[in-house]
Design an enzyme around this catalytic site. Sequence first.
Site, short mmCIF file in Angstrom:
data_model
loop_
_atom_site.label_atom_id
_atom_site.label_comp_id
_atom_site.label_asym_id
_atom_site.label_seq_id
_atom_site.Cartn_x
_atom_site.Cartn_y
_atom_site.Cartn_z
N GLY A 235 0.83 -1.20 0.00
CA GLY A 235 0.00 0.00 0.00
C GLY A 235 0.87 1.25 0.00
O GLY A 235 0.78 2.08 -0.88
N ILE A 464 -1.20 -5.45 4.68
CA ILE A 464 -0.88 -4.96 3.33
C ILE A 464 0.45 -5.54 2.85
O ILE A 464 1.10 -4.98 1.98
CB ILE A 464 -0.88 -3.42 3.31
N THR A 466 2.66 -6.57 5.27
CA THR A 466 3.58 -6.23 6.34
C THR A 466 3.78 -7.37 7.33
O THR A 466 4.78 -7.40 8.04
CB THR A 466 3.01 -5.04 7.12
N GLY A 507 -0.83 0.70 13.04
CA GLY A 507 -1.70 -0.47 13.00
C GLY A 507 -1.52 -1.38 14.20
O GLY A 507 -2.48 -1.63 14.95
N ARG A 602 9.63 -2.70 21.61
CA ARG A 602 9.71 -4.16 21.55
C ARG A 602 9.31 -4.62 20.15
O ARG A 602 8.34 -4.12 19.56
CB ARG A 602 8.73 -4.73 22.57
N ASN A 605 7.67 -9.33 15.85
CA ASN A 605 8.11 -10.51 15.09
C ASN A 605 9.41 -10.13 14.40
O ASN A 605 9.43 -9.27 13.51
CB ASN A 605 7.04 -10.90 14.07
N LYS A 675 6.80 0.11 19.14
CA LYS A 675 6.60 1.35 18.38
C LYS A 675 6.42 0.92 16.93
O LYS A 675 6.74 -0.19 16.57
CB LYS A 675 7.83 2.26 18.50
N GLY A 676 5.91 1.81 16.09
CA GLY A 676 5.68 1.44 14.70
C GLY A 676 6.98 1.27 13.93
O GLY A 676 7.97 1.94 14.21
N GLU A 679 7.27 2.80 8.77
CA GLU A 679 7.78 3.99 8.09
C GLU A 679 9.17 4.40 8.57
O GLU A 679 9.90 5.10 7.88
CB GLU A 679 6.77 5.13 8.26
#
Length: 722
Positions: A235, A464, A466, A507, A602, A605, A675-676, A679
């Site tokens: 995406g 998507i 990820t 997400g 953390r 995966n 945390k994300g 990006e």
Amino acid sequence: MSTTVTTHAIGASLDRLDGALKVRGAATYAYEWPLDNPAYLFPLQAEIAVGRISGVDASAAEAEPGVLAVLTHENAPRLASTRDAELAIMQSDEIAFRGQFAGAVIAETVEVARHAASLVRLDYQARAHDVQLRSDRDDLYAPDHINPSFDTDSIHGDVDAALVSAAVTLDATYTTPMEHHNPLEPSATIAISADEGLTIYCATQGVHVIRETVASLFGLDPLQVRVISPHVGGGFGSKWATHPDVVLAAMAARMVPGRPVKLALTRQQMFIAVGFRTPTIQRIRLGADSDGRLAALAHDVVEQTAKIKEFAEQTAVCSRVMYAAPHRRTTHRLAALDMAVPSTMRAPGEAPGMFALESAMDELALACDMDPIDLRIRNEPEVDPESGLPFSSRSLVACLREGARRFGWEQRDPAPQARKEAGWLVGTGVAASTYPVYRVAGNAATIRLGSDGRYAVLIGAADIGTGTWTALTQIAADALNVAVADIDLQIGDSALPTAAVAGGSAGITSWGSAIFEAARLFRARLESEHGGTVPAEGFEVTAEMPGNPYALPPFAPAVGAPPSGERFSMHAFGAQFAEVRVHADTGEVRVPRLLGVFDAGRIINAKTARSQLLGGMTWGLSMALHEHSVVDPRFGHVVNQDFASYQISANADVGSVEVHWLDEADPYTNPMGSKGIGELGIVGTAPRSPTPCTTPPVSACATCRSRWTSCCQAWRCRRTRS
Ligand code: MOS
């Protein structure tokens, strides 16, 4: 059930649960649903940049065997809402940008649809168009706010005065080009209209957002719209919001009720219909003492939006959080152009913004005769420089140090063009990465324990490409303290509990928090209602987090964030290192080595996280060296709108890419401590030292000794010193 987690599914390097389906070709993507009696749709695109359609002749197309209908503004279904002018296609004779959907053909086959589309004749009255972004335009304006809900300008102290008295100053302007998303799977939709409403199979980052938008456009109750999207082939922001292709498919479905209408955008249409990264013009001014301690930091951005809809990228927001400087100023100004609407593209704001800030920091290090790592560490803030809040965690310095150790930073020669090996100039660079931890409110999740002892976990999340299928299953396993194999996750369907989009790297935080809450409720209610014993018929609990997940547009803000959101500034960080070789004779650029160390909390995966960060870094390389959408100002369209001419870094361009992380749980971001990462990886790869080509030199920078050729204008030194 115990509340002590003993399963440790989070953190495991689990293979993708959907991997086997995908490699066998059994994962159903949007265009592939085997539905009976499909019809096919091909769009007509405006052939002028701005003006109106003065005439329509569809007779030849309508006479073509197999054509079911030709849609134009004259006969297209009327939308219940035209508030979003990007989505209000064919609602009038007006054309707002070249390539805008101005009609479509529905036919029995895709070939007939495409051929018949070429037979439709649209006549136009064109008006003069305006498609050029320049910083000296007199109509630049300050938007009300920038994405997602940041202040347009932020001014602390007196930058101008601080620059005058600084021992070392830098005033540099950096530009970044327009870039386009190119996921492997171009956007695709199948829409079916029936009495009860609309069913939409589409490639999307968020089924519920599509549901809400389509329902409001077509005057339906959201529950009359079902959106299904279990597998998505990438995406990167192009599938974050509803775009006109989905609206077009739904309109066409209304014209042929009961028949599934299939629309797959061509690669060329991906360059017009699903957003792009705005070009930017960024002026950075830095003032420091002779030890490199920043006194002033100004980051003033000019970028573009569309006349029909505002999109205000948050380009300078990174400069509000990265470095301590008592005098700071960040501003954003927009030029509204007769072009398609820009949108989110992987790390909107941070990716181009950090290109400028980190390039400037590198040049400041040279000017101060300091190591660029030391310069960054010297300016490390103790608290968020803008809000004064403590960071929930911030390990940028540890990332820089660990990266330097792994990369062999000590061995580098800091002088520009100091190393030459067999005709190649060998340079090294470092830059920081950052991305906010967004948390989207209003997610819901259901946990159902069946009589078979298996746990169904239901949430309308998106994968998507990820690894969401896998990561959320791991999260559910730990939240419930059961084995991964006992979880049946269901995502990608608006019939499932409400979920935020896969966007803003939020997400996993948003969905995972809802799953943890559902697991907590599950235990509590099982205890209070059944004394802890699962009834024979099974047991089900739904958790609904407070807040509104459809914060549209332009980007879902973290509304209703947990109370800790007000006590901490939350960001992911990283440090990226590059070895770059520039051929002294040809100017050819090679990047044999990229190395990144990230503070992303953390890691859920390790395997999918590594892929995410590696993909981001690779795209950062592509951004630095290859990607550049070129607008022809005479016609107002992107001329290199295909893979033959829009260059993307391919295998041959990518050398070694090493991904490392600190794996320290953040105590405040979410129950997982993550945390994300979607990006973060692209942010910080692109910045560069001013040290490339030498031959044939056309000019030289008086201060940093770099020499520049006409072939590498993108790398030219823009540094000026007062
Ligand atoms: Mo992403 S660019 O936040 O959809």
